[in-house]
Design an enzyme around this catalytic site. Structure first.
Site, PDB file in Angstrom:
ATOM      1  N   HIS A 115     -20.025 -21.223  18.184  1.00 37.80           N
ATOM      2  CA  HIS A 115     -20.968 -20.160  17.842  1.00 37.80           C
ATOM      3  C   HIS A 115     -20.239 -18.880  17.459  1.00 37.80           C
ATOM      4  O   HIS A 115     -19.071 -18.675  17.786  1.00 37.80           O
ATOM      5  CB  HIS A 115     -21.915 -19.867  19.008  1.00 37.80           C
ATOM      6  N   ASP A 117     -20.965 -14.786  18.034  1.00 40.62           N
ATOM      7  CA  ASP A 117     -21.730 -14.075  19.059  1.00 40.62           C
ATOM      8  C   ASP A 117     -22.977 -13.380  18.510  1.00 40.62           C
ATOM      9  O   ASP A 117     -22.925 -12.638  17.523  1.00 40.62           O
ATOM     10  CB  ASP A 117     -20.845 -13.032  19.758  1.00 40.62           C
ATOM     11  N   HIS A 265     -16.397 -19.444  17.690  1.00 41.77           N
ATOM     12  CA  HIS A 265     -15.526 -19.876  18.776  1.00 41.77           C
ATOM     13  C   HIS A 265     -16.246 -20.878  19.670  1.00 41.77           C
ATOM     14  O   HIS A 265     -17.473 -21.024  19.611  1.00 41.77           O
ATOM     15  CB  HIS A 265     -15.018 -18.685  19.595  1.00 41.77           C
ATOM     16  N   ARG A 282     -16.535  -9.462  29.047  1.00 42.58           N
ATOM     17  CA  ARG A 282     -16.545  -9.216  27.606  1.00 42.58           C
ATOM     18  C   ARG A 282     -17.200  -7.890  27.268  1.00 42.58           C
ATOM     19  O   ARG A 282     -18.200  -7.504  27.882  1.00 42.58           O
ATOM     20  CB  ARG A 282     -17.322 -10.343  26.901  1.00 42.58           C
TER      21      ARG A 282
END
Length: 315
Positions: A115, A117, A265, A282
């Protein structure tokens, strides 16, 4: 014997990791403010290598946020699934995140889990910056793929066909799995659905990237259901070709910084077969609205653009 391909820019040392994507950066201390030349060198490496990695950078949440802010405005941790208490810019990537776990066994395909983000938003993050804290002694690697080289390696007729196509992105469980109550509640509170071009023009480099996030892209506009399925499966298989990718082994203090406009990723699933814990954090940087080769911008179907964390805190 050829020399190791290193790029030295002042005190910044850049070590490429594969032919098309990924480089380690050495010579900087991310716990302190960077110099303008360091910021420039890191940003240039990000644009060239799509994802850059740092080792032995033991940052606090505050230092993580401060490092990120040198490259753009921070979003709230996650527009749907929240943030770390007391740190609105930080999102927890824990082994057992309830909001993003599903019930049942999903159908496994070569592109499952890959995917880009938050592409359900009309303005997906420009970049994501992931910091490793608790890392298993083995397993738990993350992979990235270069969506620019993936586009370039398509045949010219196929590139011409998809240049004008658009697709709908949303948060849903993977095929074969069912949503948990936590997932349903979060998605209903902040529904995000957007229509993006299948090919995105990078706003800084002008390159075209194959913008086909396998987890979030559900169908191609104007195609029949079977046409859409066949085309997307072909493209998803293509973007996850091993020669377009890099695989990163995490260590405590590792940090990955990737360009969300030109990469997808894959988070690891082998960690669920291990008894070890895994905790990362993150931050993401506010992105622009994607534009296709035809000049048409993405449009929001449901929800509003992802806000900066500062604006979110005022609401």
């Amino acid at each position: 014997m050829s020399a190791l391909p290193l790029d030295e820019t002042g005190d910044v040392l850049i070590k490429p990791l594969s032919a098309h994507i990924g480089a380690e950066i050495h010579g900087v201390d991310l716990t302190h403010p960077l110099t303008p030349s360091q910021v420039s060198a890191i940003r240039a490496a990000l644009l060239k290598w799509r994802v850059v990695f740092f080792r032995e950078q033991f940052l606090s949440h505050e230092q993580h946020v401060a490092f990120s802010a040198q490259f753009g405005e921070l979003t709230v941790g996650h527009p749907v699934f929240g943030h770390v208490d007391g740190h609105p810019e930080v999102y927890s990537i824990a082994k057992h995140r309830k909001a993003t776990r599903f019930e049942g066994e999903p159908i496994r395909r070569p592109w499952s889990g890959w995917h880009t983000d938050v592409t359900a938003a009309v303005n997906p993050p420009f970049a994501s910056i992931l910091r490793g804290v608790t890392i298993p002694p083995y397993g738990g690697d993350t992979q990235w793929t270069n969506l620019v080289i993936a586009y370039q390696k398509l045949s010219a007729p196929l590139r011409g066909f998809i240049d004008g196509l658009r697709g709908v992105h949303r948060f849903t469980p993977p095929p074969g799995a069912a949503a948990t109550s936590e997932f349903v509640d979060a998605v209903q509170r902040r529904s995000l659905v957007s229509e993006h071009p299948l090919v995105r023009v990078h706003p800084e480099t002008g390159e075209r990237a194959l913008y086909v996030s396998p987890t979030f892209l559900k169908h191609v506009v104007s195609l029949t259901a079977r046409e859409s399925q066949a085309l997307l499966e072909l493209l998803w298989e293509h973007v996850t070709r091993p020669d377009f990718t890099v695989r990163f082994k995490w260590e405590p203090g590792s940090l990955a910084f990737w360009d969300n406009r030109s990469t997808a990723h894959l988070a690891p699933t082998d960690i669920f077969d291990l008894d070890f814990d895994r905790q990362l954090y993150r931050t993401t940087l506010v992105g622009d609205v994607p534009v296709g080769p035809d000049g048409r911008a993405s449009v929001s179907i449901e929800g509003s653009p992802v806000e900066a964390a500062a604006a979110f805190a005022l609401n």
